[in-house]
Motif scaffolding. Sequence first.
Motif, PDB file in Angstrom:
ATOM      1  N   VAL A   3       0.851  -1.182   0.000  1.00  0.00           N
ATOM      2  CA  VAL A   3       0.000   0.000   0.000  1.00  0.00           C
ATOM      3  C   VAL A   3       0.889   1.235   0.000  1.00  0.00           C
ATOM      4  CG1 VAL A   3      -0.167  -0.111   2.520  1.00  0.00           C
ATOM      5  CG2 VAL A   3      -1.819   1.239   1.240  1.00  0.00           C
ATOM      6  N   ILE A   4       0.492   2.234  -0.762  1.00  0.00           N
ATOM      7  CA  ILE A   4       1.254   3.473  -0.850  1.00  0.00           C
ATOM      8  C   ILE A   4       0.498   4.587  -0.140  1.00  0.00           C
ATOM      9  CG2 ILE A   4       2.078   5.277  -2.414  1.00  0.00           C
ATOM     10  CD1 ILE A   4       2.845   3.170  -4.378  1.00  0.00           C
ATOM     11  N   VAL A   5       1.235   5.365   0.628  1.00  0.00           N
ATOM     12  CA  VAL A   5       0.656   6.465   1.398  1.00  0.00           C
ATOM     13  C   VAL A   5       1.361   7.765   1.026  1.00  0.00           C
ATOM     14  CG1 VAL A   5       0.192   7.380   3.689  1.00  0.00           C
ATOM     15  CG2 VAL A   5       0.161   4.916   3.306  1.00  0.00           C
ATOM     16  N   GLU A   6       0.587   8.790   0.782  1.00  0.00           N
ATOM     17  CA  GLU A   6       1.119  10.136   0.591  1.00  0.00           C
ATOM     18  C   GLU A   6       0.728  10.950   1.817  1.00  0.00           C
ATOM     19  OE1 GLU A   6      -0.431  11.629  -3.056  1.00  0.00           O
ATOM     20  OE2 GLU A   6       0.540  10.080  -4.283  1.00  0.00           O
ATOM     21  N   LEU A   7       1.715  11.543   2.466  1.00  0.00           N
ATOM     22  CA  LEU A   7       1.435  12.283   3.703  1.00  0.00           C
ATOM     23  C   LEU A   7       2.335  13.502   3.819  1.00  0.00           C
ATOM     24  CD1 LEU A   7       3.986  11.342   5.686  1.00  0.00           C
ATOM     25  CD2 LEU A   7       2.627   9.275   5.849  1.00  0.00           C
ATOM     26  N   ILE A 115       5.334   6.943   0.614  1.00  0.00           N
ATOM     27  CA  ILE A 115       5.929   5.758   1.223  1.00  0.00           C
ATOM     28  C   ILE A 115       5.159   4.516   0.802  1.00  0.00           C
ATOM     29  CG2 ILE A 115       6.624   4.653   3.392  1.00  0.00           C
ATOM     30  CD1 ILE A 115       6.455   7.427   4.707  1.00  0.00           C
ATOM     31  N   ARG A 116       5.885   3.488   0.414  1.00  0.00           N
ATOM     32  CA  ARG A 116       5.260   2.212   0.061  1.00  0.00           C
ATOM     33  C   ARG A 116       5.473   1.226   1.207  1.00  0.00           C
ATOM     34  NH1 ARG A 116       4.407  -0.260  -5.206  1.00  0.00           N
ATOM     35  NH2 ARG A 116       3.922  -2.463  -4.942  1.00  0.00           N
ATOM     36  N   GLU A 140      -2.663  12.363   3.050  1.00  0.00           N
ATOM     37  CA  GLU A 140      -3.309  12.932   1.873  1.00  0.00           C
ATOM     38  C   GLU A 140      -3.983  11.869   1.005  1.00  0.00           C
ATOM     39  OE1 GLU A 140      -3.098  16.432   1.263  1.00  0.00           O
ATOM     40  OE2 GLU A 140      -2.398  16.307   3.337  1.00  0.00           O
ATOM     41  N   ARG A 141      -3.378  10.678   0.947  1.00  0.00           N
ATOM     42  CA  ARG A 141      -3.892   9.658   0.034  1.00  0.00           C
ATOM     43  C   ARG A 141      -3.333   8.293   0.419  1.00  0.00           C
ATOM     44  NH1 ARG A 141      -2.368   9.199  -6.352  1.00  0.00           N
ATOM     45  NH2 ARG A 141      -3.979   7.755  -7.002  1.00  0.00           N
TER      46      ARG A 141
END
Length: 217
Positions: A3-7, A115-116, A140-141
């Motif tokens: 899972v990828i997170v944009e923060l 971050i993945r 953010e996503r």
Amino acid sequence: MSVIVELVVPSDAFELGQILRVEEPTQVTVETMVPLGGRPTPFVRVRNDARGSFERSVREHASVNEVQLVNIHDDESLYALNWEPSESSLLAMVLELDAVLLGATGTADTWGLEIRFPSHDALSEFQQYYVGANIDVSVERIYNPTKPDAGPWYGLTATQRETLMRAVEAGYYSLPRQLSTQDLADTFDVSDQAVTERLRRGIETLVMNTLLVDEQS
């Protein structure tokens, strides 16, 4: 499944943000983290008009052993950072969870991170960490964009990724085209046929590992 997170985090809460501190309106981009010599080595891009203050600030930081100029292209410089990462930091937790920092862009106040994580459980553990540490994180996503075995850059090799990024940044795909195939090839000191093949394989890999994932599963 990964899972990828944009923060977004405050600069002083992110270890590289503390090291790579810049003055407004300068932006610093961490393009990748490569494991060299047992530690993650960040490759950092900064505008040339901020090179002097950037180099002085980085060299003065206690955890930095060396900052090496790797390449200069147009109005930007690429550096490799030789440092001693802290064992108790947000970045250390990312590495401990076998996550990959895909990219980061920072200003004087905040850093945007991509971050993945290898699984949703790893992401949950990361969230527990920053909540417990009272770090002000704005998510953010969150998304699952690729096949589980696609790797940290959607299955791209480092060379394909760099070539595609440079092509887009330099206007190779713009209308009208701002960069010829030969110009792009000269950037990497290869033939125009070689750079065309990199782009073709890279685009094919991106499509296979993103847009066609549902059709293949």
